[in-house]
Design a protein around this motif. Structure first.
Motif, mmCIF file in Angstrom:
data_model
loop_
_atom_site.group_PDB
_atom_site.id
_atom_site.type_symbol
_atom_site.label_atom_id
_atom_site.label_comp_id
_atom_site.label_asym_id
_atom_site.label_seq_id
_atom_site.Cartn_x
_atom_site.Cartn_y
_atom_site.Cartn_z
ATOM 1 N N THR A 148 0.990 -1.380 0.028
ATOM 2 C CA THR A 148 -0.023 0.058 -0.119
ATOM 3 C C THR A 148 0.955 1.019 -0.041
ATOM 4 O O THR A 148 2.003 1.188 0.425
ATOM 5 N N ARG A 173 0.086 7.711 0.748
ATOM 6 C CA ARG A 173 0.502 9.067 0.510
ATOM 7 C C ARG A 173 0.529 9.235 -0.948
ATOM 8 O O ARG A 173 0.718 10.561 -1.285
ATOM 9 N N ARG A 174 0.489 8.391 -1.787
ATOM 10 C CA ARG A 174 0.482 8.449 -3.272
ATOM 11 C C ARG A 174 -0.628 9.285 -3.671
ATOM 12 O O ARG A 174 -1.683 9.498 -3.092
ATOM 13 N N ASP A 233 -3.616 11.139 -5.338
ATOM 14 C CA ASP A 233 -5.026 10.608 -5.994
ATOM 15 C C ASP A 233 -5.386 11.652 -7.081
ATOM 16 O O ASP A 233 -6.631 11.617 -7.344
ATOM 17 N N TRP A 234 -4.493 12.198 -7.624
ATOM 18 C CA TRP A 234 -4.764 13.126 -8.589
ATOM 19 C C TRP A 234 -3.631 13.247 -9.776
ATOM 20 O O TRP A 234 -2.489 12.656 -9.366
ATOM 21 N N SER A 235 -4.004 13.862 -10.741
ATOM 22 C CA SER A 235 -2.712 13.858 -11.811
ATOM 23 C C SER A 235 -2.997 15.414 -12.470
ATOM 24 O O SER A 235 -3.877 16.094 -12.379
ATOM 25 N N GLN A 267 4.154 10.312 -9.913
ATOM 26 C CA GLN A 267 2.990 9.739 -9.770
ATOM 27 C C GLN A 267 1.824 10.877 -10.148
ATOM 28 O O GLN A 267 0.794 10.357 -10.387
ATOM 29 N N ARG A 305 -0.861 20.499 -6.422
ATOM 30 C CA ARG A 305 -2.330 20.309 -6.552
ATOM 31 C C ARG A 305 -2.924 21.610 -6.546
ATOM 32 O O ARG A 305 -4.050 21.929 -7.192
#
Length: 636
Positions: A119, A122-123, A125-127, A157, A561
Motif C-alpha cells: 500500500t 500518500r500517493r 490521488d490526482w494527476s 505519480q 495540486r
C-alpha cells in the motif's frame, strides 16, 4: 489447469519460525486479523523502552507466541488474503496498550505511521492531466538522496514533468558519499525505510552499501533514473517575477560554463549533512601524510603499521575508530567533548534468517514490527529533553526526567569503564543528555578505547607540524595520517548555491545565521521553493526522519495540486504565518536541552541557537504538513 499463488504461509511454516517473532508485533497482528483487541492483555503489555522487543522474558514470550499462533491458525490455513487496514479502533487500542494509558498517542499519528506492505497511502490521488488538461508543470529537484528520490516519485505519480539534478555520479546522497569503514545508520533499518517500499534488511542497523543498494533499487524500480542529471551542480536559482518561474543555473562537473533552465517549482533536497566541516588548524597544510575528512575517505591509504590521529568523537568516529584500531599500529583519538552512549546490543548484529522470513512472508507482521519501532520513537523522550525551570536546570541535567536519563546512561558508561577511573572521567559527558546527539553503542567504543594501541586525548589540538600533532598544553603526538570526524556544515542550508527571490532578495542574506522555513519547507518571497530536510526538521529523542520526509514530499505534491486547482502560477508563504511559526519554534527550542545548554554542538549555529532540531511533538509536524492550507499563502 493453473493454481493461483498462495498469499499466506501455512501455519506449519509460521510455527517452524515462531521463536524468532517479537511478541508485541505478533499481538498487534492478531488484533488486526481477528478484530479482537482483548488479545492486548495488560499482563502482556511490552515495556515501551524495550520495543520492538517485549522486555517480558523468554518464558512469557513463548507463551504469547503459542497463543498468537493458535488464534491465527485458522486464518492462515484458509488461504484468504487479510485486509490491509485494521478494523476501527484497533490502532488506537494498540497505541494505548503498547505505550501505556498515561501516554497520549494521537490516532492521526498512528494511522499515518501504519502502512501495510503493498500500500502507499500518500500517493497522490490526482494527476496534472486530470486537474488541468493540457497544462504542463515543470519541477527541478536538487539532490538525488533519500529525500530527492522520494519527492521525485511523488511528482512522477502526479504527472509532473520533473528533473533531479545531482552533483555526484550516483544516487544516494550521503549514502553514496560516505564510504568510511563500518559506515552504517544508527536508526533501525525497518524505520530507515520508505514506509511503502519495504526491504529485506540483513541487519538491524543498515550498512552503507546496503542502504545505497536500497536507494538505487528504489530509483530503478520506480523509473527515476531517466529523470536524473548526474554530475551536475546547481549554482544559482533566481525567481523571474514577470514569467512566474525559477531560472535555475547548473554546471557540469569539470566544466566552467553554466546552462540555464526555467521551471515552475524548485525542491531543494540537498539535506543537512552534505558539506564536510574541517576546522582550520595551524600547520595542517604542512603535514607530510594523508589528511582527509570521514565523508571523503581515501581508500588508497593503507593504515597497516601507521600511527593515525582521529579528530572528533561524533557518530562517524564511533564507527571509524574501532575499525582503524584493528589495522593501524596506533590510533590517537582527540576528543573535544565526550558523547553520551545509548546501549544498543543489536547495533552490529545481523537479523536471523527465521526472523527475516517472518518479516518477508507473514503479511502485516512487518508493518506492525515497524509500528512497534516507530511509536516509542515518535512519541519519544521529548519530556527528557525539556527544560524544567523549577528543577532547576544545570549543565548536569535540565529536569527530573533528564536526570533519570542521565542516571541510566551514566550506569552504562560506568559498566563499560570497568573500574578504570581515569578512563571514566574522560568518557563521562559534562553536559545534559540530549544537548548533543546521543550515539548508539554495543560496547565496541569503550572496548576500543581500552586497547593498548589506542589513546584518548581530551586536550585541544593546537597545531600540526610535518610529522605530528601538538596539543594546547604542549604535548606532541607523532602520527602518519590524520582523519577528521568533525561533522558537517549543517546550519549552512542550501549552500553553496545562491537563491534570489522576489524583489531581488537573497535567501542567505534574509536568513543570516538563523535559517527558518515554515515546517522546514517554505519561505516568504521565495515562491514555489520547497526545502526537504530543511531548517528545524532534524530529530534527536523523538520522531523519525524518514516519516518527516514522507510528510514533506506529500506537502510538496499537495502544493502543486493547489496551484493547478486554483489556476495560479505561484504560491508565496505569508509573512505573518512565517513569523508566527518561527516564533513558536524559537520559543520551544529555548525550552529544549539542546537550546538551553551551552555545550558546543552541530545542533547550534554560530550564535548558539538551533536551526537544526525539531523542538515540538511529532504530531505537531504531521498536523502542519497533512495538507496545504491555501490561507497560508499568497496565490498569484
Amino acid at each position: 489447469m493453473t493454481t493461483e499463488p498462495r498469499l499466506l504461509p501455512t501455519a506449519g511454516e509460521v510455527r517452524a519460525r515462531l521463536g524468532s517473532a517479537e511478541t508485541p508485533a505478533l499481538l498487534m497482528l492478531v488484533a488486526h486479523v481477528t478484530g479482537d483487541t482483548e488479545v492486548l492483555r495488560p499482563e502482556w503489555r511490552p515495556q515501551p523502552e524495550a520495543l520492538p522487543l517485549s522486555g517480558l522474558g523468554e518464558t512469557l514470550d513463548a507463551e504469547i507466541r503459542d497463543y498468537c499462533l493458535s488464534r491465527l491458525e485458522s486464518y492462515l490455513d484458509s488461504g484468504e488474503a487479510w485486509t490491509s487496514l485494521p478494523p476501527a479502533g484497533v490502532l488506537e487500542k494498540i497505541g494505548k496498550w503498547s505505550l501505556g494509558s498515561g501516554v497520549e498517542t494521537p490516532v492521526a499519528l498512528l494511522e499515518a505511521a501504519f502502512v501495510a506492505d503493498g500500500t502507499d497511502p500518500r500517493r497522490p490521488d490526482w494527476s496534472v492531466e486530470e486537474l488541468s488538461p493540457g497544462h504542463q508543470v515543470r519541477a527541478v529537484v536538487v539532490g538525488a538522496g533519500i529525500s530527492g528520490l522520494l519527492v521525485g516519485l511523488r511528482l512522477k505519480q502526479a504527472g509532473v514533468d520533473f528533473t533531479i539534478v545531482e552533483k555526484s555520479g550516483e544516487v544516494g546522497g550521503t549514502w553514496w558519499e560516505n564510504t568510511y569503514p563500518d559506515c552504517r545508520t544508527d536508526v533501525h533499518s525497518h524505520i530507515y525505510t520508505y514506509s511503502f517500499f519495504p526491504e529485506d534488511w540483513p541487519s538491524y542497523f543498515g550498512r552503507q552499501h546496503v542502504i545505497h543498494g536500497y536507494l538505487r533499487r528504489f530509483a530503478e524500480e520506480n523509473g527515476l533514473l531517466e529523470h536524473i542529471e548526474f554530475d551536475t551542480e546547481v549554482t544559482d536559482m533566481t525567481w523571474d517575477e514577470d514569467l512566474q518561474v525559477w531560472r535555475v543555473s547548473t554546471r557540469r562537473t569539470g566544466a566552467s560554463e553554466t546552462s540555464v533552465r526555467e521551471t515552475n517549482v524548485v525542491v531543494s533536497a540537498v539535506g543537512q549533512l552534505n558539506r564536510p566541516m574541517v576546522p582550520e588548524i595551524e600547520g595542517m597544510s604542512g603535514f607530510d601524510g594523508p589528511v582527509f575528512h570521514s565523508a571523503e575517505w581515501d581508500h588508497t591509504v593503507d593504515f597497516a603499521g601507521k600511527r593515525v590521529a582521529v579528530i572528533g568523537t561524533g557518530a562517524s568516529v564511533l564507527q571509524i575508530g574501532p575499525a582503524l584500531a584493528k589495522t593501524a599500529e596506533h590510533v590517537t583519538i582527540f576528543q573535544r567533548s565526550a558523547p553520551w552512549l545509548m546501549p544498543t546490543p543489536e547495533l552490529r548484529q545481523d537479523i536471523g534468517e527465521d526472523e527475516r522470513w517472518l518479516l518477508r512472508s507473514l503479511p502485516l507482521y512487518r508493518a506492525y514490527y515497524r509500528l512497534s519501532l516507530f511509536l516509542p520513537r515518535a512519541i519519544g523522550q521529548l519530556d527528557a529533553a525539556t527544560v524544567d525551570p523549577d528543577y532547576p536546570p544545570t549543565e548536569h541535567a535540565v529536569s527530573a526526567a533528564n536526570e533519570a536519563l542521565r542516571v541510566q546512561l551514566t550506569a552504562y558508561l560506568t559498566d563499560q569503564a570497568g573500574g578504570d577511573e581515569e578512563l571514566f572521567a574522560k568518557i563521562l559527558p559534562d553536559y545534559p543528555p540530549g544537548a548533543k546527539r546521543i550515539i548508539r553503542d554495543d560496547g565496541t567504543w569503550v572496548a576500543t578505547l581500552r586497547r593498548d594501541n589506542v589513546d584518548l586525548i581530551t586536550d585541544r589540538v593546537a597545531r600540526f607540524d610535518a610529522k605530528g600533532v601538538w596539543t594546547a598544553p604542549g604535548d606532541y603526538h607523532p602520527v602518519d595520517a590524520v582523519v577528521f570526524g568533525t561533522g558537517f556544515r549543517a546550519s549552512d542550508f542550501l549552500t553553496p548555491m545562491t537563491v534570489t527571490g522576489r524583489g531581488g532578495k537573497d535567501l542567505h542574506t534574509e536568513w543570516g545565521i538563523d535559517a527558518c522555513a515554515y515546517m522546514g519547507l517554505t519561505i516568504p518571497d521565495f515562491p514555489n521553493l520547497f526545502c526537504l530536510y530543511g531548517p528545524n526538521t532534524n530529530l534527536v529523542l523523538h520522531g523519525n526522519l524518514v516519516f518527516f520526509l514522507e510528510c514533506q514530499a506529500a506537502y510538496v505534491a499537495d502544493s502543486v495540486r493547489l496551484l493547478l486547482e486554483t489556476g495560479r502560477s505561484a504560491m508565496s508563504l505569508r509573512r505573518d504565518v512565517f513569523d508566527d511559526y518561527c516564533a513558536e519554534v524559537t520559543k520551544a527550542s529555548a525550552l529544549r536541552v539542546w537550546g538551553w545548554s551551552k555545550t558546543h554542538s552541530w545542533y547550534q549555529n554560530a550564535e548558539g541557537r538551533s536551526t537544526i532540531m525539531w523542538p515540538l511533538p511529532a504530531q505537531r509536524y504531521l498536523e502542519g504538513t497533512a495538507a496545504v492550507d491555501a490561507a497560508h499563502y499568497e496565490l498569484t
